[in-house]
Design a protein around this motif. Sequence first.
Motif, PDB file in Angstrom:
ATOM      1  N   GLY A   7      -4.494  -2.163  -4.012  1.00 53.96           N
ATOM      2  CA  GLY A   7      -5.330  -1.061  -4.494  1.00 53.96           C
ATOM      3  C   GLY A   7      -6.211  -0.547  -3.369  1.00 53.96           C
ATOM      4  O   GLY A   7      -5.755  -0.403  -2.235  1.00 53.96           O
ATOM      5  N   THR A   8      -7.467  -0.315  -3.664  1.00 55.57           N
ATOM      6  CA  THR A   8      -8.395   0.257  -2.677  1.00 55.57           C
ATOM      7  C   THR A   8      -9.159  -0.807  -1.883  1.00 55.57           C
ATOM      8  O   THR A   8     -10.178  -0.505  -1.270  1.00 55.57           O
ATOM      9  CB  THR A   8      -9.388   1.206  -3.371  1.00 55.57           C
ATOM     10  OG1 THR A   8     -10.104   0.473  -4.371  1.00 55.57           O
ATOM     11  CG2 THR A   8      -8.684   2.404  -3.996  1.00 55.57           C
ATOM     12  N   THR A   9      -8.661  -2.024  -1.872  1.00 54.30           N
ATOM     13  CA  THR A   9      -9.348  -3.102  -1.146  1.00 54.30           C
ATOM     14  C   THR A   9      -9.630  -2.710   0.295  1.00 54.30           C
ATOM     15  O   THR A   9     -10.752  -2.852   0.777  1.00 54.30           O
ATOM     16  CB  THR A   9      -8.529  -4.407  -1.179  1.00 54.30           C
ATOM     17  OG1 THR A   9      -8.285  -4.772  -2.535  1.00 54.30           O
ATOM     18  CG2 THR A   9      -9.260  -5.530  -0.469  1.00 54.30           C
ATOM     19  N   GLN A  10      -8.622  -2.218   1.008  1.00 53.90           N
ATOM     20  CA  GLN A  10      -8.801  -1.912   2.430  1.00 53.90           C
ATOM     21  C   GLN A  10      -9.690  -0.685   2.641  1.00 53.90           C
ATOM     22  O   GLN A  10     -10.342  -0.555   3.675  1.00 53.90           O
ATOM     23  CB  GLN A  10      -7.453  -1.712   3.124  1.00 53.90           C
ATOM     24  CG  GLN A  10      -6.494  -2.867   2.952  1.00 53.90           C
ATOM     25  CD  GLN A  10      -7.064  -4.206   3.374  1.00 53.90           C
ATOM     26  OE1 GLN A  10      -7.786  -4.321   4.347  1.00 53.90           O
ATOM     27  NE2 GLN A  10      -6.741  -5.252   2.618  1.00 53.90           N
ATOM     28  N   PHE A  48       1.951 -11.238   4.603  1.00 55.53           N
ATOM     29  CA  PHE A  48       3.100 -10.380   4.327  1.00 55.53           C
ATOM     30  C   PHE A  48       2.624  -8.954   4.063  1.00 55.53           C
ATOM     31  O   PHE A  48       1.687  -8.742   3.301  1.00 55.53           O
ATOM     32  CB  PHE A  48       3.885 -10.919   3.125  1.00 55.53           C
ATOM     33  CG  PHE A  48       4.503 -12.256   3.406  1.00 55.53           C
ATOM     34  CD1 PHE A  48       5.777 -12.347   3.958  1.00 55.53           C
ATOM     35  CD2 PHE A  48       3.815 -13.431   3.135  1.00 55.53           C
ATOM     36  CE1 PHE A  48       6.349 -13.577   4.232  1.00 55.53           C
ATOM     37  CE2 PHE A  48       4.384 -14.668   3.408  1.00 55.53           C
ATOM     38  CZ  PHE A  48       5.650 -14.732   3.952  1.00 55.53           C
ATOM     39  N   ARG A  49       3.309  -7.998   4.705  1.00 52.18           N
ATOM     40  CA  ARG A  49       2.940  -6.582   4.601  1.00 52.18           C
ATOM     41  C   ARG A  49       4.208  -5.749   4.521  1.00 52.18           C
ATOM     42  O   ARG A  49       5.287  -6.210   4.871  1.00 52.18           O
ATOM     43  CB  ARG A  49       2.176  -6.149   5.855  1.00 52.18           C
ATOM     44  CG  ARG A  49       0.966  -6.992   6.175  1.00 52.18           C
ATOM     45  CD  ARG A  49       0.644  -6.934   7.660  1.00 52.18           C
ATOM     46  NE  ARG A  49      -0.406  -7.881   7.978  1.00 52.18           N
ATOM     47  CZ  ARG A  49      -1.647  -7.534   8.284  1.00 52.18           C
ATOM     48  NH1 ARG A  49      -1.979  -6.277   8.381  1.00 52.18           N
ATOM     49  NH2 ARG A  49      -2.541  -8.451   8.539  1.00 52.18           N
ATOM     50  N   THR A  50       4.017  -4.492   4.135  1.00 54.12           N
ATOM     51  CA  THR A  50       5.113  -3.530   4.126  1.00 54.12           C
ATOM     52  C   THR A  50       4.789  -2.447   5.146  1.00 54.12           C
ATOM     53  O   THR A  50       3.794  -1.744   5.007  1.00 54.12           O
ATOM     54  CB  THR A  50       5.305  -2.897   2.737  1.00 54.12           C
ATOM     55  OG1 THR A  50       5.513  -3.956   1.795  1.00 54.12           O
ATOM     56  CG2 THR A  50       6.460  -1.943   2.711  1.00 54.12           C
ATOM     57  N   GLY A 106       0.269   2.524   5.313  1.00 53.63           N
ATOM     58  CA  GLY A 106       0.122   3.528   4.267  1.00 53.63           C
ATOM     59  C   GLY A 106      -1.191   3.381   3.517  1.00 53.63           C
ATOM     60  O   GLY A 106      -2.033   2.537   3.830  1.00 53.63           O
ATOM     61  N   ARG A 107      -1.363   4.231   2.528  1.00 52.93           N
ATOM     62  CA  ARG A 107      -2.589   4.225   1.723  1.00 52.93           C
ATOM     63  C   ARG A 107      -2.504   3.110   0.681  1.00 52.93           C
ATOM     64  O   ARG A 107      -1.475   2.931   0.036  1.00 52.93           O
ATOM     65  CB  ARG A 107      -2.756   5.575   1.047  1.00 52.93           C
ATOM     66  CG  ARG A 107      -4.031   5.731   0.278  1.00 52.93           C
ATOM     67  CD  ARG A 107      -4.182   7.185  -0.162  1.00 52.93           C
ATOM     68  NE  ARG A 107      -5.266   7.346  -1.094  1.00 52.93           N
ATOM     69  CZ  ARG A 107      -6.541   7.502  -0.744  1.00 52.93           C
ATOM     70  NH1 ARG A 107      -6.868   7.546   0.524  1.00 52.93           N
ATOM     71  NH2 ARG A 107      -7.479   7.635  -1.654  1.00 52.93           N
TER      72      ARG A 107
END
Length: 123
Positions: free
Chosen positions: A94-97, A119-121, A52-53
Amino acid sequence: TMYPESFFKELEQVKSDIEEKIAHKFTTCLANLYRTGNDSNGWHSDNEKELGRNPVIASLSLGATRSFQLKHKTDSSQRFNIELPSGSLLIMKGTTQEFWKHQIPKTKKHVGERINLTFRTIL
């Protein structure tokens, strides 16, 4: 193709502790083993559509200290090097990626093994 396994008891506890600390729930954990300084992860952003964003990513380092590097995608003057010792927890959100790339670079220094739990969603 990846085939996920259920969290075993100890990993579920680590995940739960991190979730409580940062107030975010995770669905997956990616484990990476860095055996020596030759093992690395090149410049990239974690921008897969499944995340996701503006995903929240929690990265737990266990074992040898390694450098984590960040660089801005359009402003080359913005670069950072962060040493990640065993037990360190790095949170990207946040907008890191969107605006940054990161890597674990190769090193010629003698370093021991390092395990990184990310860990991710997954949406």
